[in-house]
Write a protein that holds these residues in place. Structure first.
Motif, mmCIF file in Angstrom:
data_model
loop_
_atom_site.group_PDB
_atom_site.id
_atom_site.type_symbol
_atom_site.label_atom_id
_atom_site.label_comp_id
_atom_site.label_asym_id
_atom_site.label_seq_id
_atom_site.Cartn_x
_atom_site.Cartn_y
_atom_site.Cartn_z
ATOM 1 N N SER A 76 0.805 -1.227 0.000
ATOM 2 C CA SER A 76 0.000 0.000 0.000
ATOM 3 C C SER A 76 0.837 1.276 0.000
ATOM 4 C CB SER A 76 -0.968 -0.002 1.183
ATOM 5 O OG SER A 76 -0.263 -0.182 2.368
ATOM 6 N N SER A 96 -8.301 4.127 12.452
ATOM 7 C CA SER A 96 -7.653 5.412 12.157
ATOM 8 C C SER A 96 -8.691 6.417 11.678
ATOM 9 C CB SER A 96 -6.573 5.218 11.095
ATOM 10 O OG SER A 96 -5.647 4.291 11.543
ATOM 11 N N LEU A 152 -6.678 18.541 5.216
ATOM 12 C CA LEU A 152 -6.068 18.255 6.517
ATOM 13 C C LEU A 152 -6.145 19.482 7.431
ATOM 14 C CD1 LEU A 152 -4.636 15.793 7.764
ATOM 15 C CD2 LEU A 152 -2.485 16.864 7.203
ATOM 16 N N ASP A 197 -2.017 11.131 16.119
ATOM 17 C CA ASP A 197 -2.069 10.706 14.709
ATOM 18 C C ASP A 197 -1.083 9.585 14.433
ATOM 19 O OD1 ASP A 197 -4.059 12.396 14.073
ATOM 20 O OD2 ASP A 197 -2.930 13.642 12.670
ATOM 21 N N LYS A 208 -2.484 6.256 16.507
ATOM 22 C CA LYS A 208 -3.711 5.582 16.040
ATOM 23 C C LYS A 208 -3.622 5.192 14.561
ATOM 24 C CE LYS A 208 -6.431 9.689 15.103
ATOM 25 N NZ LYS A 208 -7.398 10.633 15.564
ATOM 26 N N GLY A 209 -2.470 5.381 13.970
ATOM 27 C CA GLY A 209 -2.250 4.897 12.605
ATOM 28 C C GLY A 209 -2.682 5.867 11.513
ATOM 29 N N MET A 210 -3.051 7.085 11.890
ATOM 30 C CA MET A 210 -3.517 8.050 10.882
ATOM 31 C C MET A 210 -2.365 8.455 9.949
ATOM 32 S SD MET A 210 -6.068 9.578 9.627
ATOM 33 C CE MET A 210 -7.505 10.036 10.582
ATOM 34 N N ALA A 227 0.226 6.657 9.118
ATOM 35 C CA ALA A 227 0.459 5.531 8.208
ATOM 36 C C ALA A 227 -0.636 5.470 7.157
ATOM 37 C CB ALA A 227 0.511 4.223 8.993
ATOM 38 N N ARG A 228 -1.876 5.663 7.600
ATOM 39 C CA ARG A 228 -2.999 5.584 6.667
ATOM 40 C C ARG A 228 -2.885 6.657 5.583
ATOM 41 N NH1 ARG A 228 -9.293 4.505 8.074
ATOM 42 N NH2 ARG A 228 -9.754 3.863 5.988
ATOM 43 N N LEU A 229 -2.528 7.866 6.009
ATOM 44 C CA LEU A 229 -2.410 8.958 5.042
ATOM 45 C C LEU A 229 -1.248 8.736 4.080
ATOM 46 C CD1 LEU A 229 -3.260 12.027 7.316
ATOM 47 C CD2 LEU A 229 -4.668 11.057 5.502
ATOM 48 N N ALA A 230 -0.265 7.934 4.542
ATOM 49 C CA ALA A 230 0.876 7.637 3.660
ATOM 50 C C ALA A 230 0.453 6.774 2.473
ATOM 51 C CB ALA A 230 1.978 6.940 4.446
ATOM 52 N N SER A 231 -0.705 6.098 2.600
ATOM 53 C CA SER A 231 -1.179 5.268 1.483
ATOM 54 C C SER A 231 -2.049 6.083 0.514
ATOM 55 C CB SER A 231 -1.974 4.071 2.015
ATOM 56 O OG SER A 231 -3.233 4.488 2.504
ATOM 57 N N THR A 232 -2.224 7.368 0.823
ATOM 58 C CA THR A 232 -3.031 8.249 -0.040
ATOM 59 C C THR A 232 -2.100 9.167 -0.855
ATOM 60 O OG1 THR A 232 -3.183 10.090 1.516
ATOM 61 C CG2 THR A 232 -4.775 8.326 1.810
ATOM 62 N N PRO A 233 -2.650 9.936 -1.778
ATOM 63 C CA PRO A 233 -1.771 10.819 -2.568
ATOM 64 C C PRO A 233 -1.180 11.992 -1.768
ATOM 65 C CG PRO A 233 -3.909 10.486 -3.645
ATOM 66 C CD PRO A 233 -4.035 9.960 -2.274
ATOM 67 N N LEU A 234 -1.544 12.137 -0.505
ATOM 68 C CA LEU A 234 -1.058 13.273 0.293
ATOM 69 C C LEU A 234 0.468 13.198 0.477
ATOM 70 C CD1 LEU A 234 -2.394 15.635 2.107
ATOM 71 C CD2 LEU A 234 -1.811 14.141 4.015
ATOM 72 N N ARG A 292 5.019 4.533 10.532
ATOM 73 C CA ARG A 292 4.710 3.572 9.464
ATOM 74 C C ARG A 292 5.045 2.135 9.813
ATOM 75 N NH1 ARG A 292 6.714 6.887 4.091
ATOM 76 N NH2 ARG A 292 5.203 8.553 4.244
ATOM 77 N N SER A 293 5.895 1.935 10.811
ATOM 78 C CA SER A 293 6.315 0.545 11.082
ATOM 79 C C SER A 293 5.407 -0.108 12.107
ATOM 80 C CB SER A 293 7.753 0.511 11.560
ATOM 81 O OG SER A 293 7.872 1.232 12.758
#
Lengths: 300, 246
Positions: A48, A76, B4, B74, B77-79, B81-88, B245-246
């Motif tokens: 991902s 999240s 954001l 952030d 709670k993994g936010m 990491a989650r945003l790293a999978s988006t175009p941001l 991210r890890s």
């Protein structure tokens, strides 16, 4: 199609992934199973784009890259805000604006069964509702590849049902899904393909039906009070399984008929007699010599 | 970046503790100080000028706590990491999160100043310059907030660090009492800290207060400390992203 080619990743001296290769066909649901620490999360974070430093390569064939929806295991979300605000935020991140954004949020709220709670503060939601919203946020931009990491951990039956419906709907839409779970039965029911991971390696992968056939010990399940009393009268190889025994055979139908006849002859009434259908759990056991559930519980 | 910024702003508006630290507590403190230390109405404006400029710098430091909490939450709670999978993009993530805090600090200082102007007859000699100092203060504090947030293991780290910074600098930089009345050894320490320059930068444009430092020097010092904050942030952001991210 998504190709994972010889991917390795280390954290210091700990090798989390060791030369992992996979091919995930477009439009299929691909299950990833393995105990805690087997490298599943690292692998999906690489796919991902969250972890960007690794050896090997990820190849996207057929326009999958760029339209990826990642559902993390953690909830999240912005819990102080509403369900709708969360959905709209993730939509905006992917470039949705105006009426398209509003319509999409409305549709996702309906799909995840939270339309009546759209204006509710996420903090006040149950664990299952949060999980559903967690999935919904990843679907706002209509991705082609959806990665779900343990989406049903700690959810109530109603939410689990919703989540299964969402996955089935995505499958019908021809989306490519990577589904990570500890629950073998979920993978077996939802996925077309599966890969078993252990200690950073893929120990086996393939189409679920084909794997079950390949690893199936053609056998008959027999359950009765003191089954050895009857079985010792015939020439059977058997091993204890759950509350009964498994009788190994090359011809299950013949063995089944023999057992019916033997029971009749000795006026013995079995509690259960059936052709044994192997489960993924049995395949995992054969591959690793351990029970996934035991390993996961130890890990947790 | 803007989505954001929007969501961070909404989050902060809903955060009652931020409202307490940035507005309620400073207003109450300022009123108490004025009532305690002003004998007659003539002194009120003088005490108000010292209190409002000092407390503006003192309480704006506490926004660092909110910055740290926001970044650490952030991350945990993994936010992130989650945003790293988006175009941001990574820089959009940092900018998007920083802008609301920058605005909060500016609004806080301006609001407290407005109280002084309308209730206690404080006279600002040059509003534009006063605003420029406010903007520099905000950039500098935001950069420090992000720097602390990126190295903080938990939210408590932010709380402890901010309290130490706020209390030590309040004593040494003349935020509670006029700088001239401090012992000389404290004054020596005070002039090397940004809070002194921030305060003196505001004082320069309040007619009722003696002293103040030249806008150019104030700007230079605050830019210097902002560069330090951003440099520390730059050094720490890889570690933060890796942890997230890890």
């Amino acid at each position: 199609m998504l190709q994972v080619e010889k991917v390795s990743k280390s954290y210091g001296t700990n090798r989390a992934l060791n030369n992992v290769s996979l091919t995930i066909p477009k439009g299929t649901c691909y299950g990833l199973i393995g105990p805690n620490g087997s490298g599943k999360s690292t692998l999906i974070k690489i796919i991902s784009g969250i972890i960007r430093s690794y050896e090997g390569g990820i190849k996207y064939v057929g326009g999958v890259k760029g339209t990826l929806g990642y559902v993390p295991q953690d909830i999240s979300l912005e819990e102080k805000l509403t369900a709708r605000t969360n959905l709209e935020f993730f939509g905006q991140i992917h470039g949705l604006r105006g009426s398209t954004l509003k319509k999409k949020a409305e549709q996702i709220l309906k799909d995840i069964g939270l339309l009546d709670r759209a204006g509710g503060i996420v903090e006040s939601f149950s664990g299952g509702m949060k999980r559903r919203l967690n999935i919904g946020c990843a679907l706002m931009h209509n991705p082609e590849l959806i990665i779900l990491d343990e989406p049903t951990v700690g959810v109530d039956p109603q939410s689990r049902h919703y989540i299964f419906n969402i996955v089935n709907k995505l499958k019908k839409q021809g989306k490519t899904i990577i589904y990570v779970s500890h629950y073998m039965e979920e993978i077996e029911n939802l996925c077309d393909y599966v890969a078993f991971m252990d200690k950073g390696n893929i120990v086996e992968e393939g189409e679920i039906k084909e794997l079950l056939n390949r690893y199936a010990n053609t056998a008959v399940y027999f359950e009765a009070e003191n089954p050895t009393k009857l079985l010792s009268k015939g020439n059977f190889t058997f091993t204890p399984y759950k509350t009964g025994v498994i009788i190994q055979t090359n011809d299950p139908l013949k063995t089944f008929t023999e057992l019916v006849q033997l029971s009749r002859d000795h006026q013995f009434i079995p509690e259960q007699l059936s052709l044994f259908k192997p489960r993924l759990e049995d395949v995992f056991f054969q591959l690793t010599g351990t029970d996934l559930r035991d390993q996961s519980e130890k890990g947790e | 970046m803007w989505p954001l910024t929007q969501i961070e702003t909404k989050k902060q508006i809903k955060d009652k503790s931020l409202l307490f630290w940035t507005l309620l507590l400073p207003i109450v403190t300022i009123i108490i100080l004025i009532e305690l230390f002003s004998g007659n109405s003539g002194q009120k404006t003088l005490v108000a000028s010292q209190s409002i400029t000092g407390m503006s710098v003192f309480f704006s430091t506490f926004v660092i706590i909110s910055i740290v909490i926001s970044f650490v939450k952030d991350r945990e709670k993994g936010m992130v990491a989650r945003l790293a999978s988006t175009p941001l993009k990574t820089y959009s993530f940092f900018l998007g999160k920083c802008i609301p805090f920058f605005i909060i600090i500016v609004l806080q200082i301006l609001f407290l100043t407005a109280i002084g102007v309308y209730l206690y007859d404080i006279y600002i000699t040059d509003y534009a310059s006063y605003l420029i100092v406010t903007l520099f203060i905000s950039v500098w504090l935001t950069s420090w907030g992000v720097a602390i947030a990126l190295y903080a293991k938990t939210e408590n780290t932010g709380l402890v660090m901010t309290n130490i910074i706020a209390l030590v600098t309040a004593v040494t930089c003349g935020l509670w009492t006029p700088f001239e009345q401090l012992p000389s050894y404290l004054q020596t320490i005070g002039v090397i800290l940004p809070q002194y320059w921030a305060h003196q930068g505001l004082v320069q444009f309040v007619s009722t207060l003696p002293g103040g430092e030249n806008l150019g020097i104030v700007a230079l010092v605050l830019i210097g400390y902002s560069v330090l904050g951003f440099a520390l942030s730059l050094a720490g952001y890889r570690h933060f992203i890796r942890m997230a991210r890890s």
